[in-house]
Design a protein around this motif. Structure first.
Motif, PDB file in Angstrom:
ATOM      1  N   ASP A 157       1.835 -13.882   0.966  1.00  9.71           N
ATOM      2  CA  ASP A 157       2.884 -15.130   0.520  1.00  9.71           C
ATOM      3  C   ASP A 157       3.872 -15.103   1.744  1.00  9.71           C
ATOM      4  O   ASP A 157       5.095 -15.574   1.767  1.00  9.71           O
ATOM      5  CB  ASP A 157       3.673 -14.769  -0.467  1.00  9.71           C
TER       6      ASP A 157
ATOM      7  N   ASP B  42      -5.150 -11.530  -6.882  1.00  6.70           N
ATOM      8  CA  ASP B  42      -4.093 -11.866  -6.022  1.00  6.70           C
ATOM      9  C   ASP B  42      -3.925 -13.329  -5.995  1.00  6.70           C
ATOM     10  O   ASP B  42      -2.705 -13.850  -5.819  1.00  6.70           O
ATOM     11  CB  ASP B  42      -4.440 -11.678  -4.572  1.00  6.70           C
TER      12      ASP B  42
ATOM     13  N   ARG C 124       0.895  -1.371   0.076  1.00 13.75           N
ATOM     14  CA  ARG C 124      -0.059  -0.063   0.272  1.00 13.75           C
ATOM     15  C   ARG C 124       0.911   1.173   0.143  1.00 13.75           C
ATOM     16  O   ARG C 124       0.569   2.176  -0.732  1.00 13.75           O
ATOM     17  CB  ARG C 124      -0.960  -0.102   1.194  1.00 13.75           C
TER      18      ARG C 124
ATOM     19  N   ARG D 131       7.934  -7.123  -5.616  1.00 11.70           N
ATOM     20  CA  ARG D 131       8.120  -7.942  -4.779  1.00 11.70           C
ATOM     21  C   ARG D 131       9.605  -8.077  -4.221  1.00 11.70           C
ATOM     22  O   ARG D 131       9.665  -8.378  -3.068  1.00 11.70           O
ATOM     23  CB  ARG D 131       7.464  -9.464  -5.176  1.00 11.70           C
TER      24      ARG D 131
ATOM     25  N   ARG E  31      -2.172 -14.421  -9.983  1.00 15.48           N
ATOM     26  CA  ARG E  31      -0.893 -13.782 -10.455  1.00 15.48           C
ATOM     27  C   ARG E  31       0.205 -14.683 -10.804  1.00 15.48           C
ATOM     28  O   ARG E  31       0.082 -15.667  -9.982  1.00 15.48           O
ATOM     29  CB  ARG E  31      -0.505 -12.509  -9.736  1.00 15.48           C
TER      30      ARG E  31
HETATM   31  O1   DC Z   1      -3.408  -7.195   2.981  1.00 17.09           O
HETATM   32  P1   DC Z   1      -3.929  -5.745   2.210  1.00 17.09           P
HETATM   33  O2   DC Z   1      -5.468  -5.736   1.870  1.00 17.09           O
HETATM   34  O3   DC Z   1      -3.518  -4.596   2.961  1.00 17.09           O
HETATM   35  O4   DC Z   1      -3.041  -5.724   0.862  1.00 17.09           O
HETATM   36  C1   DC Z   1      -3.297  -4.883  -0.239  1.00 17.09           C
HETATM   37  C2   DC Z   1      -2.448  -5.600  -1.478  1.00 17.09           C
HETATM   38  O5   DC Z   1      -1.071  -5.755  -1.623  1.00 17.09           O
HETATM   39  C3   DC Z   1      -3.237  -7.079  -1.772  1.00 17.09           C
HETATM   40  O6   DC Z   1      -4.491  -6.754  -2.726  1.00 17.09           O
HETATM   41  C4   DC Z   1      -1.941  -7.552  -2.466  1.00 17.09           C
HETATM   42  C5   DC Z   1      -0.845  -7.109  -1.965  1.00 17.09           C
HETATM   43  N1   DC Z   1      -0.062  -7.924  -1.231  1.00 17.09           N
HETATM   44  C6   DC Z   1       0.881  -8.755  -1.622  1.00 17.09           C
HETATM   45  O7   DC Z   1       0.702  -9.146  -3.028  1.00 17.09           O
HETATM   46  N2   DC Z   1       1.531  -9.623  -0.819  1.00 17.09           N
HETATM   47  C7   DC Z   1       1.749  -9.593   0.399  1.00 17.09           C
HETATM   48  N3   DC Z   1       2.502 -10.294   1.421  1.00 17.09           N
HETATM   49  C8   DC Z   1       0.600  -8.494   1.455  1.00 17.09           C
HETATM   50  C9   DC Z   1      -0.216  -7.866   0.400  1.00 17.09           C
END
Ligand code: DC
Length: 220
Positions: free
Chosen positions: A127, A180, A40, A105, A183
């Protein structure tokens, strides 16, 4: 020296994993990592800089140079308190879109590993168990039906005085779930060895207790 133990809690958006994970951390006196907040933060910073959400290389460079700090439940980006600003639906959707890029990432891996400190860590995200902390002592996949999650999010927003429509929230979270989970890079999956916790009909206290009981049953 042995590495501090990690409890990894993954799950879809609005599953309650953040609330459960931070309470488990508090009960055990462990550190807490909200990995979604990092995505975010990249979303907010890249929006401010006008970077296209499709530009993986540029977003990766941006993610590497962000100055992020967490202090007493508040989140700072380059010195500015952005605790509330990163919680909007728009930033959540943008975070989900840019989290598909491997450049983003990889840029966040070191930062996440840095949270693993004594006496232990509770980490929540998508993840944590599969990629970031594969040696976690306990892996939990926390979920709830899309309808239950949309209703929870709706109540949270209304309680904060933010207007919202249940249908829009349900559609947004289904869109986010689909992206999510599908991907290529670190998709949201139930990691091998993870315990699934279905929380549609559980209170927060019950969910926290289930995680603590599992942790204790590991002999910890
Ligand atoms: O948990 P959240 O809704 O605050 O996460 C926002 C976005 O961040 C989520 O839609 C995908 C990404 N995210 C991710 O890819 N890997 C993570 N470990 C945490 C979040």
């Amino acid at each position: 020296m042995t590495l501090p133990p990690v409890i990894a809690i993954d799950g879809p958006t609005a599953s309650g994993k953040g609330t459960v994970a931070s309470l488990v951390a508090e009960k055990l006196g462990f550190h807490y990592l909200d990995s979604g907040a990092l995505y975010r933060l990249v979303a907010l910073a890249s929006e401010k800089e006008g970077i296209d959400v499709k530009n993986g290389p540029k977003l990766g460079v941006l993610a590497q140079k962000l100055v992020i700090s967490f202090e007493k439940g508040q989140i700072f980006l380059n010195g500015e308190n952005v605790t509330e600003a990163i919680r909007t639906e728009a930033i959540g959707l943008r975070a989900s879109a840019l989290a598909t890029h491997t450049e983003v990432r990889s840029a966040l891996v070191g930062l996440q590993h840095g949270f693993r400190q004594h006496p232990g860590l509770v980490a929540d995200g998508r993840d944590m168990a599969s990629v970031i902390f594969p040696d976690a002592i306990l892996k939990v996949f926390l979920t709830a039906s899309a309808q239950a999650r949309a209703e929870r999010r709706y109540k949270q927003l209304i309680a904060k005085g933010i207007s919202a429509k249940l249908d829009d929230l349900l559609r947004d979270l289904q869109e986010r779930d689909a992206r999510d989970s599908s991907r290529g890079a670190a998709p949201l999956i139930v990691a091998e060895g993870a315990k699934v916790l279905e929380t549609s009909d559980l209170s927060i206290d019950q969910a926290v207790k289930a995680v603590l009981d599992w942790y204790q049953s590991k002999g910890a």
